[in-house]
Design an enzyme around this catalytic site. Structure first.
Site, PDB file in Angstrom:
ATOM      1  CB  CYS A  88     -42.208  15.479 -22.882  1.00 17.85           C
ATOM      2  SG  CYS A  88     -42.063  16.367 -21.335  1.00 17.85           S
ATOM      3  CG  HIS A 139     -38.525  14.643 -24.384  1.00 20.76           C
ATOM      4  ND1 HIS A 139     -38.605  16.018 -24.418  1.00 20.76           N
ATOM      5  CD2 HIS A 139     -38.735  14.289 -23.093  1.00 20.76           C
ATOM      6  CE1 HIS A 139     -38.858  16.472 -23.206  1.00 20.76           C
ATOM      7  NE2 HIS A 139     -38.939  15.448 -22.378  1.00 20.76           N
ATOM      8  CG  ASN A 189     -37.755  18.416 -20.119  1.00 22.31           C
ATOM      9  OD1 ASN A 189     -38.434  18.659 -21.112  1.00 22.31           O
ATOM     10  ND2 ASN A 189     -37.947  17.353 -19.362  1.00 22.31           N
TER      11      ASN A 189
HETATM   12  N1  ACO Z   1     -29.682  20.207  -6.298  1.00 25.42           N
HETATM   13  C1  ACO Z   1     -29.071  19.518  -5.309  1.00 25.42           C
HETATM   14  N2  ACO Z   1     -29.604  18.439  -4.717  1.00 25.42           N
HETATM   15  C2  ACO Z   1     -30.807  18.038  -5.167  1.00 25.42           C
HETATM   16  C3  ACO Z   1     -31.487  18.705  -6.195  1.00 25.42           C
HETATM   17  C4  ACO Z   1     -30.881  19.819  -6.768  1.00 25.42           C
HETATM   18  N3  ACO Z   1     -31.442  20.530  -7.772  1.00 25.42           N
HETATM   19  N4  ACO Z   1     -32.655  18.045  -6.434  1.00 25.42           N
HETATM   20  C5  ACO Z   1     -32.698  17.024  -5.576  1.00 25.42           C
HETATM   21  N5  ACO Z   1     -31.594  17.013  -4.808  1.00 25.42           N
HETATM   22  C6  ACO Z   1     -31.224  16.076  -3.760  1.00 25.42           C
HETATM   23  C7  ACO Z   1     -32.419  15.392  -3.147  1.00 25.42           C
HETATM   24  O1  ACO Z   1     -32.986  16.199  -2.136  1.00 25.42           O
HETATM   25  C8  ACO Z   1     -31.798  14.137  -2.588  1.00 25.42           C
HETATM   26  O2  ACO Z   1     -31.164  14.453  -1.392  1.00 25.42           O
HETATM   27  P1  ACO Z   1     -31.192  13.420  -0.157  1.00 25.42           P
HETATM   28  O3  ACO Z   1     -30.450  12.199  -0.665  1.00 25.42           O
HETATM   29  O4  ACO Z   1     -30.480  14.155   0.903  1.00 25.42           O
HETATM   30  O5  ACO Z   1     -32.634  13.166   0.107  1.00 25.42           O
HETATM   31  C9  ACO Z   1     -30.706  13.808  -3.609  1.00 25.42           C
HETATM   32  O6  ACO Z   1     -30.446  15.029  -4.336  1.00 25.42           O
HETATM   33  C10 ACO Z   1     -31.109  12.735  -4.564  1.00 25.42           C
HETATM   34  O7  ACO Z   1     -32.405  13.054  -5.063  1.00 25.42           O
HETATM   35  P2  ACO Z   1     -33.100  12.161  -6.113  1.00 25.42           P
HETATM   36  O8  ACO Z   1     -34.423  12.736  -6.506  1.00 25.42           O
HETATM   37  O9  ACO Z   1     -33.050  10.741  -5.641  1.00 25.42           O
HETATM   38  O10 ACO Z   1     -32.114  12.374  -7.311  1.00 25.42           O
HETATM   39  P3  ACO Z   1     -31.805  11.429  -8.512  1.00 25.42           P
HETATM   40  O11 ACO Z   1     -30.426  10.955  -8.414  1.00 25.42           O
HETATM   41  O12 ACO Z   1     -32.910  10.440  -8.761  1.00 25.42           O
HETATM   42  O13 ACO Z   1     -31.862  12.485  -9.705  1.00 25.42           O
HETATM   43  C11 ACO Z   1     -33.322  13.215 -11.456  1.00 25.42           C
HETATM   44  C12 ACO Z   1     -33.039  13.233  -9.958  1.00 25.42           C
HETATM   45  C13 ACO Z   1     -32.185  13.925 -12.173  1.00 25.42           C
HETATM   46  C14 ACO Z   1     -34.615  13.986 -11.731  1.00 25.42           C
HETATM   47  C15 ACO Z   1     -33.406  11.749 -11.901  1.00 25.42           C
HETATM   48  O14 ACO Z   1     -34.356  11.060 -11.151  1.00 25.42           O
HETATM   49  C16 ACO Z   1     -33.733  11.626 -13.321  1.00 25.42           C
HETATM   50  O15 ACO Z   1     -32.880  11.754 -14.177  1.00 25.42           O
HETATM   51  N6  ACO Z   1     -35.008  11.328 -13.645  1.00 25.42           N
HETATM   52  C17 ACO Z   1     -35.478  11.248 -14.977  1.00 25.42           C
HETATM   53  C18 ACO Z   1     -36.677  12.079 -15.112  1.00 25.42           C
HETATM   54  C19 ACO Z   1     -36.440  13.363 -15.822  1.00 25.42           C
HETATM   55  O16 ACO Z   1     -35.437  13.643 -16.419  1.00 25.42           O
HETATM   56  N7  ACO Z   1     -37.478  14.163 -15.780  1.00 25.42           N
HETATM   57  C20 ACO Z   1     -37.494  15.369 -16.503  1.00 25.42           C
HETATM   58  C21 ACO Z   1     -38.871  15.825 -16.730  1.00 25.42           C
HETATM   59  S1  ACO Z   1     -39.968  14.597 -17.250  1.00 25.42           S
HETATM   60  C22 ACO Z   1     -39.930  14.389 -18.883  1.00 25.42           C
HETATM   61  O17 ACO Z   1     -39.435  15.184 -19.622  1.00 25.42           O
HETATM   62  C23 ACO Z   1     -40.621  13.225 -19.425  1.00 25.42           C
END
Ligand code: ACO
Length: 327
Positions: free
Chosen positions: A110, A254, A284
């Site tokens: 990215c 980004h 993204n």
């Molecule tokens: N729909 C519904 N539920 C979901 C989904 C979905 N698409 N994806 C995961 N879940 C569930 C998980 O299974 C988990 O359930 P559980 O509690 O029963 O186990 C729950 O939601 C929480 O999952 P987490 O992975 O802990 O979710 P989190 O709150 O951390 O959010 C996210 C995930 C949005 C990816 C967050 O970690 C984030 O914002 N990370 C930043 C990284 C990012 O944006 N990456 C993008 C690509 S990388 C880049 O561009 C550099």
């Protein structure tokens, strides 16, 4: 000799997929995706990375008032080429008829467009080139695991391009890049290659079948990395340019996640009006994210000559970068 951006272009494919369309196929919801990421829809590419890159490039050349024959170099930042070889950059050269251009791809996920801009700036600064086409292009839909709801909902496809050219005033002022290979596992996608089945290599496996590719992300780790590192690298680029955040018209960051953008804004004490967002309708776009956003604000008439812009990216590697430029 300094370099500046003479024109921008972008291409977003036609096939639009909303969160509700995803929810009809997998266990997710519009509410979950919007509240965690800010993403409402993304577009998927039937045409592939090279074709999107070439279309974004044509639009950038038109915006710059330049012909393809004038290009000395074509750099494509991508992690989703259709082929290991030839490069996407060579495919774009052929599509455009940019006969004299030297072409290659670069991989910095990215942050790739920032790495490409910095490279173009160096070529122009040293006199190795006068006109460099920098493209970020991704067909992330071909890389993600559509059975993994935690990652497939995050990404979209598209391409953005900028024509970078020698300028006598303004242009790119400072650029800072960084990498930390020790944290590579927090966002990783293997090629699927392995030594299995290779004659002469003992004990590596039997059947010669390639391992499946798989994108794996530690979402929280990436979140922490982004909100800590991006403000730091932006401050460093601003300090090198001897200006402050108040001197900056727009911060083009980004587009991974709306919560990351809000957190960066808060950390830099910058109002969100100065941090444009387009991820709600693109998802993204990895290396295409920053150039697509740049083209959108350019075409919307939000950039005036003399404006100071900050561009910043962060991603797998880990990699990151920020640049200060005068429009
Ligand atoms: N729909 C519904 N539920 C979901 C989904 C979905 N698409 N994806 C995961 N879940 C569930 C998980 O299974 C988990 O359930 P559980 O509690 O029963 O186990 C729950 O939601 C929480 O999952 P987490 O992975 O802990 O979710 P989190 O709150 O951390 O959010 C996210 C995930 C949005 C990816 C967050 O970690 C984030 O914002 N990370 C930043 C990284 C990012 O944006 N990456 C993008 C690509 S990388 C880049 O561009 C550099």
């Amino acid at each position: 000799m300094r370099s500046g951006i003479a024109g921008t272009g972008s291409y977003i494919p036609e096939c639009r997929v909303t969160n509700d369309m995803l929810a009809a196929r997998m266990d997710t919801s519009d509410e979950w995706i919007v509240s965690r990421t800010g993403i409402r829809e993304r577009h998927l590419s039937a045409e592939g990375t090279a074709a999107m890159a070439a279309e974004a490039a044509r639009r950038a050349l038109e915006d710059a008032g330049m012909t393809a024959e004038e290009l000395d170099w074509i750099l494509v930042a991508t992690v989703t080429p259709e082929c290991f070889f030839p490069s996407v950059a060579c495919q774009v050269q052929e599509a455009l008829g940019a006969k004299k251009a030297v072409c290659y791809d670069l991989s910095a996920a990215c942050s790739g467009f920032l790495f490409g801009l910095q490279t173009a700036d160096a070529y122009i600064h040293t006199g190795m080139a006068r006109n460099v086409l920098v493209i970020g292009a991704e067909a992330m839909s071909r890389l993600v695991d559509w059975k993994d709801r935690s990652t497939c909902v995050l990404f979209g496809d598209g391409a953005g391009a900028a024509v970078v050219t020698a300028v006598s005033a303004g242009g790119i002022r400072t650029g800072v890049l960084g990498c930390d290979g020790s944290r590579g596992d927090s966002l990783i996608c293997s090629t699927g290659h392995s030594a299995d089945g290779i004659p002469f290599l003992e004990g590596t496996g039997e059947d010669g079948e390639a391992a499946p590719t798989s994108l794996a992300m530690d979402g929280r780790e990436i979140f922490q990395f982004a909100v800590r590192t991006v403000p730091e690298v932006i401050r460093e680029a601003l300090a090198q340019a001897e200006i402050s955040t108040e001197d900056v018209s727009l911060f083009l960051l980004h587009q991974a996640n709306a919560r990351i953008l809000t957190s960066i804004g808060r950390s830099l004490h910058v109002p969100m009006e100065k941090i444009p967002e387009n991820l709600a309708h693109t998802g993204n776009l990895a290396a295409a994210s920053v150039p697509v956003l740049l083209d959108e604000v350019n075409r919307a008439g939000r950039l005036q000559r003399g404006d100071t812009l900050v561009l910043a990216g962060f991603g797998a590697g880990l990699t990151w970068g920020a640049m200060v430029l005068e429009w």
